[in-house]
Design a protein around this motif. Structure first.
Motif, PDB file in Angstrom:
ATOM      1  N   CYS A  76       0.831  -1.214   0.000  1.00  0.00           N
ATOM      2  CA  CYS A  76       0.000   0.000   0.000  1.00  0.00           C
ATOM      3  C   CYS A  76       0.863   1.261   0.000  1.00  0.00           C
ATOM      4  O   CYS A  76       0.448   2.305  -0.495  1.00  0.00           O
ATOM      5  CB  CYS A  76      -0.908   0.016   1.225  1.00  0.00           C
ATOM      6  SG  CYS A  76      -1.842  -1.488   1.475  1.00  0.00           S
ATOM      7  N   THR A 118      -2.503   0.684  -6.982  1.00  0.00           N
ATOM      8  CA  THR A 118      -3.436  -0.432  -7.116  1.00  0.00           C
ATOM      9  C   THR A 118      -4.448  -0.123  -8.223  1.00  0.00           C
ATOM     10  O   THR A 118      -4.619   1.022  -8.634  1.00  0.00           O
ATOM     11  CB  THR A 118      -4.127  -0.752  -5.779  1.00  0.00           C
ATOM     12  OG1 THR A 118      -4.796  -2.013  -5.892  1.00  0.00           O
ATOM     13  CG2 THR A 118      -5.133   0.320  -5.388  1.00  0.00           C
ATOM     14  N   CYS A 152      -0.896   4.801  -1.164  1.00  0.00           N
ATOM     15  CA  CYS A 152      -2.300   4.785  -1.547  1.00  0.00           C
ATOM     16  C   CYS A 152      -3.085   5.817  -0.720  1.00  0.00           C
ATOM     17  O   CYS A 152      -2.889   5.910   0.498  1.00  0.00           O
ATOM     18  CB  CYS A 152      -2.871   3.384  -1.290  1.00  0.00           C
ATOM     19  SG  CYS A 152      -4.641   3.305  -1.640  1.00  0.00           S
ATOM     20  N   PHE A 167      -5.900   5.736   0.382  1.00  0.00           N
ATOM     21  CA  PHE A 167      -6.806   5.115   1.348  1.00  0.00           C
ATOM     22  C   PHE A 167      -6.060   4.470   2.518  1.00  0.00           C
ATOM     23  O   PHE A 167      -6.662   3.848   3.376  1.00  0.00           O
ATOM     24  CB  PHE A 167      -7.699   4.082   0.650  1.00  0.00           C
ATOM     25  CG  PHE A 167      -8.446   4.690  -0.498  1.00  0.00           C
ATOM     26  CD1 PHE A 167      -9.383   5.688  -0.269  1.00  0.00           C
ATOM     27  CD2 PHE A 167      -8.186   4.311  -1.803  1.00  0.00           C
ATOM     28  CE1 PHE A 167     -10.057   6.290  -1.327  1.00  0.00           C
ATOM     29  CE2 PHE A 167      -8.857   4.894  -2.865  1.00  0.00           C
ATOM     30  CZ  PHE A 167      -9.793   5.901  -2.625  1.00  0.00           C
ATOM     31  N   LEU A 168      -4.736   4.607   2.511  1.00  0.00           N
ATOM     32  CA  LEU A 168      -3.952   4.024   3.598  1.00  0.00           C
ATOM     33  C   LEU A 168      -3.855   5.019   4.750  1.00  0.00           C
ATOM     34  O   LEU A 168      -3.443   6.167   4.554  1.00  0.00           O
ATOM     35  CB  LEU A 168      -2.540   3.673   3.099  1.00  0.00           C
ATOM     36  CG  LEU A 168      -1.622   3.035   4.133  1.00  0.00           C
ATOM     37  CD1 LEU A 168      -2.118   1.636   4.500  1.00  0.00           C
ATOM     38  CD2 LEU A 168      -0.194   2.976   3.612  1.00  0.00           C
ATOM     39  N   CYS A 205      -6.452   0.077   6.101  1.00  0.00           N
ATOM     40  CA  CYS A 205      -7.075   0.561   4.869  1.00  0.00           C
ATOM     41  C   CYS A 205      -8.394   1.251   5.235  1.00  0.00           C
ATOM     42  O   CYS A 205      -9.253   0.649   5.879  1.00  0.00           O
ATOM     43  CB  CYS A 205      -7.335  -0.628   3.941  1.00  0.00           C
ATOM     44  SG  CYS A 205      -8.263  -0.167   2.459  1.00  0.00           S
ATOM     45  N   ILE A 258     -10.779   1.965   3.334  1.00  0.00           N
ATOM     46  CA  ILE A 258     -11.941   1.430   2.603  1.00  0.00           C
ATOM     47  C   ILE A 258     -11.870  -0.115   2.605  1.00  0.00           C
ATOM     48  O   ILE A 258     -12.240  -0.758   1.632  1.00  0.00           O
ATOM     49  CB  ILE A 258     -11.998   1.965   1.154  1.00  0.00           C
ATOM     50  CG1 ILE A 258     -10.729   1.630   0.357  1.00  0.00           C
ATOM     51  CG2 ILE A 258     -12.261   3.460   1.142  1.00  0.00           C
ATOM     52  CD1 ILE A 258     -10.896   1.808  -1.147  1.00  0.00           C
ATOM     53  N   ARG A 286     -12.406  -2.440  -0.487  1.00  0.00           N
ATOM     54  CA  ARG A 286     -11.147  -2.327  -1.231  1.00  0.00           C
ATOM     55  C   ARG A 286     -11.263  -3.099  -2.548  1.00  0.00           C
ATOM     56  O   ARG A 286     -12.070  -4.032  -2.659  1.00  0.00           O
ATOM     57  CB  ARG A 286      -9.975  -2.831  -0.377  1.00  0.00           C
ATOM     58  CG  ARG A 286      -9.972  -4.329  -0.114  1.00  0.00           C
ATOM     59  CD  ARG A 286      -9.054  -4.628   1.050  1.00  0.00           C
ATOM     60  NE  ARG A 286      -8.868  -6.054   1.297  1.00  0.00           N
ATOM     61  CZ  ARG A 286      -9.737  -6.873   1.844  1.00  0.00           C
ATOM     62  NH1 ARG A 286     -10.961  -6.425   2.148  1.00  0.00           N
ATOM     63  NH2 ARG A 286      -9.450  -8.139   2.056  1.00  0.00           N
ATOM     64  N   PRO A 287     -10.464  -2.699  -3.539  1.00  0.00           N
ATOM     65  CA  PRO A 287     -10.604  -3.341  -4.851  1.00  0.00           C
ATOM     66  C   PRO A 287     -10.148  -4.789  -4.863  1.00  0.00           C
ATOM     67  O   PRO A 287      -9.388  -5.229  -3.996  1.00  0.00           O
ATOM     68  CB  PRO A 287      -9.726  -2.475  -5.752  1.00  0.00           C
ATOM     69  CG  PRO A 287      -8.762  -1.806  -4.849  1.00  0.00           C
ATOM     70  CD  PRO A 287      -9.463  -1.626  -3.542  1.00  0.00           C
ATOM     71  N   CYS A 303      -6.456  -5.606  -4.498  1.00  0.00           N
ATOM     72  CA  CYS A 303      -5.904  -5.602  -3.139  1.00  0.00           C
ATOM     73  C   CYS A 303      -6.305  -6.872  -2.388  1.00  0.00           C
ATOM     74  O   CYS A 303      -5.511  -7.423  -1.631  1.00  0.00           O
ATOM     75  CB  CYS A 303      -6.393  -4.385  -2.365  1.00  0.00           C
ATOM     76  SG  CYS A 303      -5.878  -2.828  -3.093  1.00  0.00           S
TER      77      CYS A 303
HETATM   78  S1  SF4 Z   1      -5.653  -2.266   0.636  1.00  0.00           S
HETATM   79 FE1  SF4 Z   1      -6.567  -0.199   0.818  1.00  0.00          FE
HETATM   80  S2  SF4 Z   1      -4.848   1.125   1.404  1.00  0.00           S
HETATM   81 FE2  SF4 Z   1      -3.960  -0.746   0.535  1.00  0.00          FE
HETATM   82  S3  SF4 Z   1      -3.652  -0.302  -1.640  1.00  0.00           S
HETATM   83 FE3  SF4 Z   1      -5.667  -1.305  -1.417  1.00  0.00          FE
HETATM   84  S4  SF4 Z   1      -7.145   0.386  -1.245  1.00  0.00           S
HETATM   85 FE4  SF4 Z   1      -5.094   1.222  -0.836  1.00  0.00          FE
END
Ligand code: SF4
Ligand code: SF4
Length: 155
Positions: free
Chosen positions: A46, A51, A92, A94-95, A102, A104, A108-109, A112
Motif C-alpha cells: 500500500c 493499485t 495509496c 486510502f492508507l 485501509c 476502505i 477495497r478493490p 488488493c
Molecule cells: S488495501 Fe486499501 S490502502 Fe492498501 S492499496 Fe488497497 S485500497 Fe489502498
C-alpha cells in the motif's frame, strides 16, 4: 538484485510435473505466511505500489464513501495507457499512515484482496509478478522459499 536472481534461477532450473500440487502448496504457504507476517507492520504494497480499480470496484468504493463514481475517479484515480484505472500516486490515498489500516477495507478493490496473488491457481503463469513482488513482499518470499524447498527437481 540478489532476491530476484535467487528466485529467477529457481524458476529457470526447476522441473514441475505436477502444477496442481505446486498451486496447492503455494495456496497453503500463503495462508501460513499470513499467520507469521504482520502485514499491518509492513504495508509496503500500500505504501509503494499503485493499485487497480475495475468499474465494479469503483462503484462499490464510491458508494461506501458516499460520493459519485465521477468524483471518485477525479479525486483518486488515473487512467493508464492500457485504459485501466489506478491510484494516482503512492502511498495509496486510502492508507491510514498512522496504523497502516485501509480506510476502505470492506470495499477495497479486487486487486488488493487478491494481492500478492500467490494463492491463486496457475501460479507459474505469474512468474514475473512474483519476482517483482519478491523485492518487497514477505508473503511472496515466504511462498517462494517454501516452493523452492519442496520442488527441487531440475531439468
Ligand atoms: S488495501 Fe486499501 S490502502 Fe492498501 S492499496 Fe488497497 S485500497 Fe489502498
Ligand atoms: S507487501 Fe506483502 S507482506 Fe507487506 S503488507 Fe503487503 S502483502 Fe503483507
Amino acid at each position: 538484485m540478489k532476491i530476484k536472481n535467487e528466485y529467477q534461477a529457481w524458476f529457470d532450473a526447476v522441473e514441475i510435473t505436477d502444477k496442481t500440487a505446486l498451486d496447492e502448496l503455494a495456496a497453503a504457504a500463503t495462508v501460513s505466511a499470513y499467520q507469521k507476517i504482520d502485514c499491518l507492520a509492513c504495508a509496503k504494497c500500500c505504501l509503494t505500489t499503485v493499485t487497480t480499480f475495475t468499474e465494479s470496484d469503483i462503484q462499490r468504493a464510491s458508494k461506501g464513501l458516499s460520493i459519485s463514481t465521477k468524483n471518485f475517479k477525479k479525486l483518486y484515480l488515473f487512467m493508464d495507457l492500457d485504459g485501466n484505472y489506478t491510484t494516482q500516486n503512492v502511498p495509496c490515498p486510502f492508507l491510514n499512515l498512522t496504523d497502516h489500516k485501509c480506510k476502505i477495507y470492506e470495499n477495497r478493490p479486487h486487486a488488493c484482496r487478491s494481492f500478492p496473488h500467490t494463492q491463486k491457481d496457475h501460479f507459474l503463469t505469474r512468474k514475473r509478478v512474483h519476482l517483482e513482488n519478491a523485492k518487497f513482499c514477505g508473503v511472496t518470499t515466504y511462498v517462494l522459499d517454501t516452493l523452492k524447498t519442496n520442488f527441487t527437481k531440475t531439468r
